[in-house]
Design a protein around this motif. Structure first.
Motif, short mmCIF file in Angstrom:
data_model
loop_
_atom_site.label_atom_id
_atom_site.label_comp_id
_atom_site.label_asym_id
_atom_site.label_seq_id
_atom_site.Cartn_x
_atom_site.Cartn_y
_atom_site.Cartn_z
N UNK A 187 0.82 -1.20 0.00
CA UNK A 187 0.00 0.00 0.00
C UNK A 187 0.86 1.26 0.00
N UNK A 188 0.46 2.20 -0.85
CA UNK A 188 1.09 3.52 -0.92
C UNK A 188 -0.02 4.57 -1.00
N UNK A 189 0.34 5.81 -0.69
CA UNK A 189 -0.62 6.91 -0.77
C UNK A 189 0.05 8.18 -1.23
N UNK A 190 -0.64 9.31 -1.16
CA UNK A 190 -0.08 10.58 -1.62
C UNK A 190 1.22 10.97 -0.94
N UNK A 191 1.38 10.68 0.34
CA UNK A 191 2.58 11.13 1.05
C UNK A 191 3.83 10.38 0.61
N UNK A 192 3.69 9.17 0.04
CA UNK A 192 4.87 8.45 -0.47
C UNK A 192 4.65 8.02 -1.92
N UNK A 193 4.06 8.93 -2.70
CA UNK A 193 3.76 8.63 -4.10
C UNK A 193 5.03 8.33 -4.89
N UNK A 194 6.10 9.07 -4.63
CA UNK A 194 7.35 8.85 -5.38
C UNK A 194 7.86 7.42 -5.17
N UNK A 195 7.77 6.93 -3.95
CA UNK A 195 8.17 5.53 -3.68
C UNK A 195 7.27 4.57 -4.43
N UNK A 196 5.98 4.90 -4.52
CA UNK A 196 5.05 4.05 -5.27
C UNK A 196 5.41 4.00 -6.75
N UNK A 197 5.78 5.15 -7.32
CA UNK A 197 6.17 5.22 -8.73
C UNK A 197 7.42 4.38 -8.97
N UNK A 198 8.39 4.47 -8.07
CA UNK A 198 9.61 3.64 -8.19
C UNK A 198 9.25 2.16 -8.16
N UNK A 199 8.40 1.77 -7.22
CA UNK A 199 8.01 0.37 -7.10
C UNK A 199 7.29 -0.11 -8.35
N UNK A 200 6.37 0.71 -8.87
CA UNK A 200 5.64 0.34 -10.08
C UNK A 200 6.59 0.19 -11.26
N UNK A 232 13.34 11.97 -6.15
CA UNK A 232 14.58 11.27 -6.52
C UNK A 232 14.23 9.97 -7.24
N UNK A 233 13.79 10.10 -8.51
CA UNK A 233 13.42 8.94 -9.31
C UNK A 233 13.81 9.22 -10.75
N UNK A 234 14.30 8.20 -11.43
CA UNK A 234 14.77 8.36 -12.82
C UNK A 234 13.60 8.31 -13.79
N UNK A 235 12.62 9.16 -13.52
CA UNK A 235 11.45 9.31 -14.39
C UNK A 235 11.01 10.76 -14.36
N UNK A 236 10.47 11.25 -15.46
CA UNK A 236 9.88 12.57 -15.52
C UNK A 236 8.44 12.45 -16.01
N UNK A 237 7.59 13.35 -15.56
CA UNK A 237 6.21 13.38 -16.02
C UNK A 237 5.97 14.65 -16.81
N UNK A 238 5.48 14.49 -18.02
CA UNK A 238 5.14 15.62 -18.88
C UNK A 238 3.62 15.74 -18.95
N UNK A 239 3.14 16.96 -18.89
CA UNK A 239 1.69 17.16 -18.95
C UNK A 239 1.34 18.32 -19.87
#
Length: 423
Positions: free
Chosen positions: A152-165, A268-275
């Motif tokens: 389980x992840x939520x807004x406060x640790x979203x970056x960790x969730x993105x890394x895990x995904x 601190x994740x090797x991903x960028x989000x473009x919108x």
């Protein structure tokens, strides 16, 4: 409950009118006990001005589309005869989202802001798990990142969730608006509704008086694994109203939508989000144009549109034919559930199948009405919610719906439809 039944039986026997709390006076002779108004803030200003000009002192019930804190000031009335219902921000991580929103914008979040955050967060996570900007592959990851099982992840640790995904791990995003588990139709499997009043003296102009919870079963198709991958750009479009009937609601929704994007880009994740943000103008043609602009710019997943009157044509004419994942944070029409969408259409706001019942319960049990009329905006959202309210009010509360009257957005006067509804 027994006291309410006894009181209503007494009223029927005596043929009397009564005052119900602060709600207004139940009608005597001919007219309905209350009026339900289903619409949007910009048209609501003129509609309520015309309503108060009639001098009719009846309770009014409204859904989320009219939850705008500025409405009483614009109308020139404190609107204390109005009670509302709206999908609540009642998820397990609602407090974490509220802090994020306040820290970024120094103001409280509003209606559908939590749903907006969750919509974009899930689209980012599904894209990270898919490993590429491909609508079909993102679609197949939506439930895998949102539904159990998984960490389980939520807004406060979203970056960790993105890394895990992105690393192919099983995750279960727990949102701010709800637990954000999707059912087989792409609707949220759990939901909560606030019963609210206008409160100009409060920070956000709204006072919640009650919250009601609902739960159904999560499920539906999903991928068995996640390819993932780092060192890439995730693309998520935003299609929400900056102008038009829902501008006052759309602004904070866009603000909330930007937060998960900023979290990833600042993390601190090797991903960028473009919108890219496109303005629906709360209008069909502008919504279609904005959707096509995002598709042509290469966005495989889009958060929006806001209103069901725009979401349904956009989904049918743009998203589904182009295999684009759409996830609306505020489109609640029953039609969305029933779309033949090849599983490309999701939403973080619950269906009006639920809200119609909540409104009927408030009308019968809180307001104490035995009869009601509805005034509804002339689109899928308005007509379907009016019908659902009428059905539930009659079946569950033993009430009588005297009239259902449609109105068009942007009229200079609503006096005639108000008189038609009130009888």
């Amino acid at each position: 409950m027994s006291q309410k039944i006894d009181r209503r039986a007494y009223l029927r026997a005596a043929g009397a009118a009564t005052t119900v709390g602060l709600m207004g006076t139940l009608q005597q002779g001919g007219g309905p006990d209350m009026l339900t108004v289903i619409g949007y803030p910009e048209s609501g200003i003129q509609l309520f001005r015309d309503f108060y000009a009639t001098g009719r002192d009846v309770p009014v019930l409204v859904p989320d589309g009219l939850q705008s804190s500025s409405l009483p000031k614009e109308v020139g009335n404190n609107m204390q005869n109005v009670t509302g219902t709206a999908p609540a921000a009642a998820g397990p991580n609602q407090q974490a989202f509220t802090k994020l929103f306040r820290d970024r914008y120094d103001s409280p979040p509003g209606v559908f802001t939590a749903q907006s955050y969750d919509s974009v967060a899930i689209l980012i996570l599904a894209n990270a798990a898919a490993g590429e900007n491909d609508g079909q592959k993102i679609r197949d990851q939506m439930r895998r990142v949102a539904n159990p099982p998984g960490t389980e992840y939520g807004p406060e640790n979203l970056v960790d969730a993105v890394k895990a995904a992105a690393n192919g791990e099983d995750i279960n995003y727990q949102g701010a608006s709800s637990s954000t588990n999707f059912d087989a139709n792409g609707d949220p499997a759990s939901a909560a509704y606030d019963v609210w009043k206008f409160a100009p003296q409060t920070e956000d102009g709204i006072r919640v008086v009650n919250t009601r919870q609902f739960q159904s079963n999560a499920g539906g198709p999903e991928a068995n694994n996640a390819p993932g991958g780092l060192g890439r750009t995730i693309r998520v479009g935003i299609l929400l109203p900056q102008t038009g009937d829902l501008a006052s609601v759309g602004g904070p929704m866009i603000q909330a939508s930007r937060i998960p994007i900023q979290q990833v880009n600042e993390g601190n994740v090797d991903l960028q989000v473009e919108t890219q943000v496109e303005d629906t103008q709360t209008a069909r043609q502008a919504s279609l144009s904005g959707a096509n602009a995002l598709v042509n710019a290469g966005f495989p997943a889009i958060s929006g549109p806001a209103s069901s009157g725009n979401n349904i044509p956009v989904a049918s004419e743009v998203f589904i034919p182009n295999q684009i994942v759409g996830c609306s944070p505020s489109s609640t029409a029953i039609t969305v559930t029933r779309l033949q969408d090849d599983d490309y259409i999701f939403r973080t706001a619950p269906s009006d199948l639920l809200q119609g019942g909540v409104m009927a319960q408030v009308a019968g049990e809180r307001i104490g009405a035995q009869s009601a009329a509805t005034l509804y905006v002339n689109n899928d959202y308005g007509q379907q919610l009016s019908n659902q309210f009428a059905q539930k009010f009659q079946q569950d509360q033993g009430g009588n719906v005297t009239n259902q009257v449609a109105f068009n957005k942007g009229e200079s006067s609503y006096s005639s439809v108000i008189q038609q509804a009130l009888g």
